[in-house]
Design an enzyme around this catalytic site. Structure first.
Site, PDB file in Angstrom:
ATOM      1  N   ASP A   1       0.721  -1.323   0.041  1.00  0.00           N
ATOM      2  CA  ASP A   1       0.036   0.028  -0.237  1.00  0.00           C
ATOM      3  C   ASP A   1       0.885   1.342  -0.141  1.00  0.00           C
ATOM      4  O   ASP A   1       1.925   1.394   0.637  1.00  0.00           O
ATOM      5  CB  ASP A   1      -0.734   0.044   1.116  1.00  0.00           C
ATOM      6  CG  ASP A   1      -2.118   0.946   1.286  1.00  0.00           C
ATOM      7  OD1 ASP A   1      -3.186   0.581   1.180  1.00  0.00           O
ATOM      8  OD2 ASP A   1      -1.811   2.284   1.212  1.00  0.00           O
ATOM      9  N   ILE A   2       0.406   2.288  -0.842  1.00  0.00           N
ATOM     10  CA  ILE A   2       1.379   3.450  -0.700  1.00  0.00           C
ATOM     11  C   ILE A   2       1.349   4.364   0.383  1.00  0.00           C
ATOM     12  O   ILE A   2       2.243   5.237   0.751  1.00  0.00           O
ATOM     13  CB  ILE A   2       0.752   4.228  -2.105  1.00  0.00           C
ATOM     14  CG1 ILE A   2       1.839   5.226  -2.561  1.00  0.00           C
ATOM     15  CG2 ILE A   2      -0.521   5.036  -1.654  1.00  0.00           C
ATOM     16  CD1 ILE A   2       1.476   5.858  -3.947  1.00  0.00           C
TER      17      ILE A   2
ATOM     18  N   ASN B   1     -13.040  -3.711   1.805  1.00  0.00           N
ATOM     19  CA  ASN B   1     -14.145  -2.562   1.900  1.00  0.00           C
ATOM     20  C   ASN B   1     -14.778  -2.928   0.718  1.00  0.00           C
ATOM     21  O   ASN B   1     -14.567  -3.072  -0.459  1.00  0.00           O
ATOM     22  CB  ASN B   1     -13.378  -1.187   1.838  1.00  0.00           C
ATOM     23  CG  ASN B   1     -12.996  -1.006   3.516  1.00  0.00           C
ATOM     24  OD1 ASN B   1     -13.387  -1.218   4.325  1.00  0.00           O
ATOM     25  ND2 ASN B   1     -11.874  -0.326   3.178  1.00  0.00           N
TER      26      ASN B   1
ATOM     27  N   GLY C   1     -16.164   3.188   3.167  1.00  0.00           N
ATOM     28  CA  GLY C   1     -15.235   3.930   2.775  1.00  0.00           C
ATOM     29  C   GLY C   1     -14.112   3.528   1.577  1.00  0.00           C
ATOM     30  O   GLY C   1     -12.972   3.939   1.652  1.00  0.00           O
ATOM     31  N   GLN C   2     -14.659   2.647   1.085  1.00  0.00           N
ATOM     32  CA  GLN C   2     -13.703   1.934  -0.181  1.00  0.00           C
ATOM     33  C   GLN C   2     -13.586   3.373  -1.117  1.00  0.00           C
ATOM     34  O   GLN C   2     -14.351   3.984  -1.540  1.00  0.00           O
ATOM     35  CB  GLN C   2     -14.773   1.087  -1.110  1.00  0.00           C
ATOM     36  CG  GLN C   2     -13.957   0.483  -2.287  1.00  0.00           C
ATOM     37  CD  GLN C   2     -14.521  -0.557  -3.158  1.00  0.00           C
ATOM     38  OE1 GLN C   2     -15.637  -1.032  -2.636  1.00  0.00           O
ATOM     39  NE2 GLN C   2     -13.960  -1.162  -3.912  1.00  0.00           N
TER      40      GLN C   2
ATOM     41  N   HIS D   1     -10.398  -5.378  -3.775  1.00  0.00           N
ATOM     42  CA  HIS D   1      -8.960  -5.547  -3.205  1.00  0.00           C
ATOM     43  C   HIS D   1      -9.153  -6.070  -1.712  1.00  0.00           C
ATOM     44  O   HIS D   1     -10.062  -5.588  -1.058  1.00  0.00           O
ATOM     45  CB  HIS D   1      -8.161  -4.553  -3.018  1.00  0.00           C
ATOM     46  CG  HIS D   1      -8.851  -3.312  -2.790  1.00  0.00           C
ATOM     47  ND1 HIS D   1      -9.422  -2.462  -3.306  1.00  0.00           N
ATOM     48  CD2 HIS D   1      -8.630  -2.406  -1.481  1.00  0.00           C
ATOM     49  CE1 HIS D   1      -9.983  -1.394  -2.741  1.00  0.00           C
ATOM     50  NE2 HIS D   1      -9.364  -1.365  -1.590  1.00  0.00           N
TER      51      HIS D   1
ATOM     52  N   HIS E   1      -6.974  -5.938   1.687  1.00  0.00           N
ATOM     53  CA  HIS E   1      -5.699  -5.452   2.653  1.00  0.00           C
ATOM     54  C   HIS E   1      -5.249  -6.397   3.424  1.00  0.00           C
ATOM     55  O   HIS E   1      -6.304  -7.120   4.379  1.00  0.00           O
ATOM     56  CB  HIS E   1      -6.416  -4.484   3.371  1.00  0.00           C
ATOM     57  CG  HIS E   1      -6.834  -3.066   3.037  1.00  0.00           C
ATOM     58  ND1 HIS E   1      -6.206  -2.008   2.761  1.00  0.00           N
ATOM     59  CD2 HIS E   1      -8.063  -2.846   2.084  1.00  0.00           C
ATOM     60  CE1 HIS E   1      -7.006  -1.035   2.208  1.00  0.00           C
ATOM     61  NE2 HIS E   1      -8.103  -1.487   1.776  1.00  0.00           N
TER      62      HIS E   1
HETATM   63  P1  5GP Z   1      -9.856   1.235   0.330  1.00  0.00           P
HETATM   64  O1  5GP Z   1     -10.267   2.419   1.215  1.00  0.00           O
HETATM   65  O2  5GP Z   1     -10.698   1.325  -1.305  1.00  0.00           O
HETATM   66  O3  5GP Z   1     -10.349  -0.089   0.775  1.00  0.00           O
HETATM   67  O4  5GP Z   1      -8.249   1.106   0.007  1.00  0.00           O
HETATM   68  C1  5GP Z   1      -7.536   1.646  -0.938  1.00  0.00           C
HETATM   69  C2  5GP Z   1      -6.290   1.731  -0.629  1.00  0.00           C
HETATM   70  O5  5GP Z   1      -5.330   2.047  -1.837  1.00  0.00           O
HETATM   71  C3  5GP Z   1      -5.607   2.743   0.415  1.00  0.00           C
HETATM   72  O6  5GP Z   1      -5.222   2.174   1.745  1.00  0.00           O
HETATM   73  C4  5GP Z   1      -4.598   3.583  -0.159  1.00  0.00           C
HETATM   74  O7  5GP Z   1      -3.355   4.099   0.600  1.00  0.00           O
HETATM   75  C5  5GP Z   1      -4.260   2.673  -1.389  1.00  0.00           C
HETATM   76  N1  5GP Z   1      -3.691   3.285  -2.809  1.00  0.00           N
HETATM   77  C6  5GP Z   1      -4.366   4.301  -3.110  1.00  0.00           C
HETATM   78  N2  5GP Z   1      -3.565   4.823  -4.362  1.00  0.00           N
HETATM   79  C7  5GP Z   1      -2.428   4.025  -4.318  1.00  0.00           C
HETATM   80  C8  5GP Z   1      -1.321   3.732  -5.208  1.00  0.00           C
HETATM   81  O8  5GP Z   1      -1.228   4.483  -6.291  1.00  0.00           O
HETATM   82  N3  5GP Z   1      -0.742   2.923  -4.936  1.00  0.00           N
HETATM   83  C9  5GP Z   1      -0.633   1.896  -3.834  1.00  0.00           C
HETATM   84  N4  5GP Z   1       0.170   1.012  -3.895  1.00  0.00           N
HETATM   85  N5  5GP Z   1      -1.638   1.878  -3.059  1.00  0.00           N
HETATM   86  C10 5GP Z   1      -2.772   2.784  -3.316  1.00  0.00           C
END
Ligand code: 5GP
Length: 126
Positions: free
Chosen positions: A38-39, A96, A102-103, A109, A111
């Site tokens: 994750d970034i 999510n 909060g997706q 995906h 985590h």
């Molecule tokens: P969500 O909230 O959709 O479950 O999680 C999305 C995740 O994607 C977040 O934890 C966010 O930090 C990660 N993320 C967003 N943009 C990028 C990116 O460009 N690269 C990577 N590796 N992770 C990302």
């Protein structure tokens, strides 16, 4: 702007990563699955596992993916946890789904989070 969770967005961040338009730190890849760091990690280990197919969230994935994709995905999640060395110590899997969760990225995906005590399942009400 609100995220559209009905129609797959070919320009979402993970679609761009899958196309190679954006870099990622890959930890696992096979024909149907990609996993990368994750970034903005929220734990010492924070890895995202995504199917390569175009699925918006887990409802879409489990409704439309083949049985082989679904089994392969979850086997890959377990393999990645082993490879990361977080199976025995414990870890958390989060997927999510939609606005209330909060997706942020509308490509299914999971985590994988580990490396410290992870606290309560969800944040307490503020
Ligand atoms: P969500 O909230 O959709 O479950 O999680 C999305 C995740 O994607 C977040 O934890 C966010 O930090 C990660 N993320 C967003 N943009 C990028 C990116 O460009 N690269 C990577 N590796 N992770 C990302």
């Amino acid at each position: 702007m609100a995220i559209d969770f009905q129609t797959y967005d070919d320009d979402n961040i993970f679609a761009k990563i899958l196309r190679g338009d954006l870099p990622n730190k890959t930890v696992y890849e096979d024909d149907n699955v990609l996993a990368f760091h994750d970034i903005a990690p929220q734990a010492p280990v924070h890895v995202l596992v995504i199917p390569k197919g175009k699925y918006i969230a887990h409802d879409d994935f489990h409704a439309k993916a083949t049985d082989a994709e679904i089994v392969g995905f979850w086997r890959a999640v377990a393999t990645i946890c082993d490879d990361l060395g977080v199976t025995a110590e414990g870890h958390r899997l989060i997927a999510n789904q939609g606005a209330a969760s909060g997706q942020l990225v509308p490509h299914f995906h999971v985590h994988i989070m580990a490396g410290k005590p992870l606290g309560p399942l969800i944040a307490p009400d503020s």
